[in-house]
Design an enzyme around this catalytic site. Structure first.
Site, short mmCIF file in Angstrom:
data_model
loop_
_atom_site.label_atom_id
_atom_site.label_comp_id
_atom_site.label_asym_id
_atom_site.label_seq_id
_atom_site.Cartn_x
_atom_site.Cartn_y
_atom_site.Cartn_z
N ARG A 1 -56.60 -16.06 62.35
CA ARG A 1 -56.88 -17.42 61.91
C ARG A 1 -57.65 -18.12 63.03
NH1 ARG A 1 -51.41 -16.34 60.64
NH2 ARG A 1 -50.95 -16.39 58.39
N LYS B 1 -48.17 -18.29 62.10
CA LYS B 1 -47.42 -19.27 61.32
C LYS B 1 -45.93 -18.96 61.37
CE LYS B 1 -50.80 -20.85 57.90
NZ LYS B 1 -51.09 -20.97 56.45
N HIS C 1 -62.49 -19.07 57.64
CA HIS C 1 -61.36 -18.36 57.04
C HIS C 1 -61.83 -17.25 56.11
CE1 HIS C 1 -57.03 -18.31 56.87
NE2 HIS C 1 -57.06 -18.19 55.55
N ARG D 1 -61.69 -13.96 57.77
CA ARG D 1 -60.36 -13.35 57.75
C ARG D 1 -60.11 -12.69 56.39
NH1 ARG D 1 -54.76 -13.72 59.42
NH2 ARG D 1 -53.43 -14.55 57.75
N HIS E 1 -48.79 -12.04 57.42
CA HIS E 1 -48.22 -12.63 56.21
C HIS E 1 -46.72 -12.38 56.16
CE1 HIS E 1 -52.29 -12.48 53.86
NE2 HIS E 1 -52.17 -13.56 54.60
N TYR F 1 -55.27 -9.63 47.83
CA TYR F 1 -56.50 -8.91 48.15
C TYR F 1 -56.71 -7.70 47.25
CZ TYR F 1 -56.63 -12.01 52.09
OH TYR F 1 -56.68 -13.14 52.85
#
Length: 322
Positions: free
Chosen positions: A170, A195, A263, A266, A289, A298
């Protein structure tokens, strides 16, 4: 520098404004939320308190604790009537729940109405990856060679974008790398705090290492070991906005759509790995994730890309009886 919603811009009693300021500080310093998220959460709370004031309710802590589900639904309905998207409404509800948890932890009481209100349904938008050639070109300083910018700035931007596409970072993660952790020489992995305070190890391939080394070779500013790897023209921490502007310039040079954002690099990292038979669990780990379901988006991107190519190439695709 983070410009969170000042307490004096919030409607309500002094104790509520103080609680809001403390909550925003926790989001920034302890939860490590991004600057944009903290600002958005503060704005969501301000809008909710303004709605309560218009409805005649006193926006103070006891009033929040005594809220009814209908009060929250009325706020959501009013915002939707103003044209606010379902995604923004979902974030607003998340902000209010976060603030309510803060009030509960601080002993102010439980805002039970929030548990009775469902989040609005939001259709998940598929990421829009770039073609491989475009993604590689965006991470090359040569594309912007004609711009009136110092060579070291072009090398810096190329290194940041190489980390986004070549390592799946990110933008905030790339700009958070310290000089002593720069992936050059024998350092071919990065420890990334992503995150939710989750740490992951990310391998760095040789072309990305080379891009970072090229930047370091021409950067005119001193870079202390514990300071940021990427700096602005005056030597301070590099702002994400500068990277976004660099990408906007690249969009024009390469003729790419507005969806070609930092982004998107990514997204491209994940989609291109998957197209090369990358393992979904491994890609989940690389991206950081928390849920495999997030990474599985994806697979839909890749399937959609293949179907689109089939429809365009096959003369009978999509026709009855084909």
């Amino acid at each position: 520098m983070l410009q969170t919603t000042p307490p004096d811009l919030l409607l309500g009693a002094p104790d509520l404004r103080e609680a809001a300021a403390a909550w925003l500080a926790v989001l920034k310093t302890e939860r490590r939320f991004s600057e944009n998220t903290v600002e958005a959460y503060g704005r969501d709370l301000r809008q909710f308190l303004a709605h309560l004031a218009r409805s005649g309710a006193a926006p103070d802590i006891p009033a929040l604790v005594a809220l009814k589900p209908r009060d929250l639904r009325a706020f959501m309905a009013a915002r939707r009537a103003e044209g606010v998207s379902g995604r923004s409404l979902m974030r607003a509800l998340a902000a209010l729940r976060s603030f309510a948890r803060h009030l509960d932890r601080e002993g102010h009481g439980t805002v039970s109405a929030l548990s009775a209100v469902r989040s609005p349904k939001v259709e998940r938008r598929l990421p829009r990856p770039l073609p491989v050639a475009a993604a590689v070109a965006m991470a090359s300083p040569d594309i912007r060679a004609g711009e009136d910018r110092p060579d070291w700035v072009l090398a810096r931007d190329a290194a940041v974008l190489a980390l986004l596409y070549g390592a799946g970072l990110r933008i905030g993660e790339a700009l958070g790398i310290r000089r002593k952790d720069a992936p050059v020489g024998d350092i071919d992995t990065l420890t990334i705090l992503g995150k939710g305070q989750k740490t992951r190890m990310v391998p760095v391939i040789a072309p990305v290492q080379a891009a970072v080394a090229d930047y370091l070779a021409v950067c005119p500013h001193p870079l202390p070991p514990d300071g940021p790897l990427f700096v602005g023209q005056k030597g301070g921490p590099l702002s994400p906005r500068i990277v976004q502007l660099a990408v906007a310039s690249l969009r024009g040079a390469l003729g790419l759509p507005d969806s070609a954002t930092p982004h998107a690099l990514r997204h491209s990292f994940a989609t291109h790995l998957l197209a090369r038979q990358g393992d979904l669990r491994a890609i989940q780990d690389l991206l950081g994730h928390a849920s495999l379901a997030t990474t599985q988006v994806y697979t839909k991107v890749d399937s959609a890309r293949l179907l689109s190519a089939f429809d365009a190439a096959h003369p009978r695709a999509g026709r009855p009886g084909g």
